[in-house]
Scaffold this motif. Structure first.
Motif, short mmCIF file in Angstrom:
data_model
loop_
_atom_site.label_atom_id
_atom_site.label_comp_id
_atom_site.label_asym_id
_atom_site.label_seq_id
_atom_site.Cartn_x
_atom_site.Cartn_y
_atom_site.Cartn_z
N LEU A 86 -0.40 -0.16 -11.92
CA LEU A 86 -0.32 1.24 -11.49
C LEU A 86 0.87 1.95 -12.14
O LEU A 86 0.75 3.09 -12.59
CB LEU A 86 -0.22 1.34 -9.97
N ARG A 87 2.01 1.27 -12.18
CA ARG A 87 3.22 1.89 -12.75
C ARG A 87 3.08 2.16 -14.24
O ARG A 87 3.77 3.03 -14.78
CB ARG A 87 4.43 0.99 -12.50
N THR A 88 2.22 1.40 -14.91
CA THR A 88 2.07 1.56 -16.35
C THR A 88 0.82 2.34 -16.72
O THR A 88 0.46 2.39 -17.90
CB THR A 88 2.06 0.17 -17.05
N ASP A 134 3.80 10.80 -9.33
CA ASP A 134 4.18 10.80 -10.75
C ASP A 134 3.09 10.35 -11.71
O ASP A 134 3.22 10.56 -12.92
CB ASP A 134 5.40 9.88 -10.96
N HIS A 135 2.02 9.74 -11.21
CA HIS A 135 1.03 9.14 -12.11
C HIS A 135 -0.38 9.70 -11.98
O HIS A 135 -1.18 9.53 -12.91
CB HIS A 135 0.98 7.62 -11.89
N ALA A 136 -0.72 10.31 -10.87
CA ALA A 136 -2.10 10.75 -10.65
C ALA A 136 -2.42 12.01 -11.45
O ALA A 136 -1.58 12.89 -11.61
CB ALA A 136 -2.35 11.00 -9.17
N ALA A 137 -3.65 12.08 -11.93
CA ALA A 137 -4.12 13.27 -12.65
C ALA A 137 -4.83 14.22 -11.69
O ALA A 137 -4.67 15.44 -11.79
CB ALA A 137 -5.07 12.87 -13.77
N SER A 138 -5.58 13.67 -10.78
CA SER A 138 -6.40 14.47 -9.88
C SER A 138 -5.57 15.03 -8.72
O SER A 138 -4.90 14.26 -8.02
CB SER A 138 -7.52 13.61 -9.32
N PRO A 139 -5.65 16.33 -8.51
CA PRO A 139 -4.98 16.89 -7.33
C PRO A 139 -5.50 16.27 -6.02
O PRO A 139 -4.74 16.10 -5.08
CB PRO A 139 -5.31 18.38 -7.39
N ALA A 140 -6.79 15.90 -5.99
CA ALA A 140 -7.36 15.29 -4.78
C ALA A 140 -6.74 13.92 -4.52
O ALA A 140 -6.45 13.58 -3.37
CB ALA A 140 -8.87 15.17 -4.91
N VAL A 141 -6.49 13.16 -5.58
CA VAL A 141 -5.88 11.84 -5.42
C VAL A 141 -4.42 12.00 -4.99
O VAL A 141 -3.95 11.31 -4.09
CB VAL A 141 -6.00 11.00 -6.71
N ALA A 188 0.83 -1.20 0.00
CA ALA A 188 0.00 0.00 0.00
C ALA A 188 0.87 1.25 0.00
O ALA A 188 0.57 2.22 -0.71
CB ALA A 188 -0.94 0.00 1.20
N ALA A 189 1.96 1.23 0.77
CA ALA A 189 2.87 2.38 0.78
C ALA A 189 3.51 2.57 -0.59
O ALA A 189 3.61 3.70 -1.09
CB ALA A 189 3.94 2.19 1.86
N THR A 190 3.92 1.48 -1.23
CA THR A 190 4.50 1.56 -2.56
C THR A 190 3.49 2.16 -3.53
O THR A 190 3.83 3.04 -4.33
CB THR A 190 4.94 0.16 -3.05
N ALA A 191 2.25 1.71 -3.47
CA ALA A 191 1.20 2.23 -4.36
C ALA A 191 0.97 3.72 -4.12
O ALA A 191 0.89 4.50 -5.08
CB ALA A 191 -0.09 1.44 -4.15
N ALA A 192 0.88 4.12 -2.86
CA ALA A 192 0.64 5.53 -2.56
C ALA A 192 1.78 6.41 -3.06
O ALA A 192 1.54 7.52 -3.57
CB ALA A 192 0.45 5.71 -1.05
N HIS A 193 3.01 5.93 -2.98
CA HIS A 193 4.16 6.70 -3.45
C HIS A 193 4.10 6.96 -4.96
O HIS A 193 4.66 7.94 -5.44
CB HIS A 193 5.48 5.99 -3.12
N LEU A 194 3.41 6.11 -5.71
CA LEU A 194 3.33 6.27 -7.16
C LEU A 194 2.45 7.45 -7.58
O LEU A 194 2.55 7.93 -8.71
CB LEU A 194 2.80 4.99 -7.80
#
Length: 184
Positions: free
Chosen positions: A123-125, A66-73, A57-63
């Motif tokens: 998630l990374r892709t 660099d990958h999220a579009a939404s400022p809220a996310v 979960a920590a690894t996912a949140a760290h992504l």
């Protein structure tokens, strides 16, 4: 009769993991020293599952940075990171205190709330709205399952420090779920 409760609790924890009842028997924990307590099967199962769940979960949140579009996310993931990282330190210390190996005995298993290696690759892709949707769904499922597992540990665990850690982690997961719900 009293000795069967931890075994029953370990089975309940395993069943709540989506049918994964595989745990690697750990070498017996060293005898407790003064003021220390023994770990029961529920403590062991909880640590063996919660450490890798929290790591992923920590690894996912760290992504998200660099990958999220939404400022809220991005904001929600950023808010979760310090909590996840802090709990990882505590979980690993408890795992070490219990004499458990660092290896993920649940690697490759499909369980509720477990962000898998395949999920991390996806998630990374991905980027943008697809990433946001995937990340929020995965982190919500993670938070929900952490609460379930934390409640089981608090009810049936033996080690007071591990039970307190479960209480803290469950409360944090409840708050994390609320933060994630505001991203929609």
């Amino acid at each position: 009769m009293r000795r069967t409760a931890p075994v029953v609790a370990a089975v309940v924890v395993a069943m709540s993991m989506g049918g994964c009842a595989t745990t690697t028997p750990a070498a017996p924990a060293p005898p407790p020293g003064p003021g220390a307590s023994a770990f029961n099967p529920t403590d062991v199962a909880w640590l063996q599952l919660t450490v890798p769940m929290t790591e992923n979960a920590a690894t996912a949140a760290h992504l998200a940075a660099d990958h999220a579009a939404s400022p809220a996310v991005r904001s929600a993931a950023s808010a979760l990171e310090p909590s996840q990282d802090g709990f990882l330190t505590r979980l690993r210390a408890a795992r070490d205190r219990a004499g458990l190996p660092a290896a993920n005995v649940h690697s490759g298993h499909q369980m509720p709330g477990m962000i898998t290696d395949a999920d991390l690759v996806a998630l990374r892709t991905s980027d943008g709205a697809d990433f946001d949707r995937r990340l929020v769904a995965l982190l919500r499922a993670h938070a929900k399952q952490i609460v379930v597992l934390a409640n089981g540990e608090q009810a049936s665990g033996a080690d007071p420090a591990t039970k307190a850690l479960a209480r803290d982690l469950g409360a944090a997961a409840t708050r994390e779920g609320e933060v994630l719900d505001r991203t929609s």
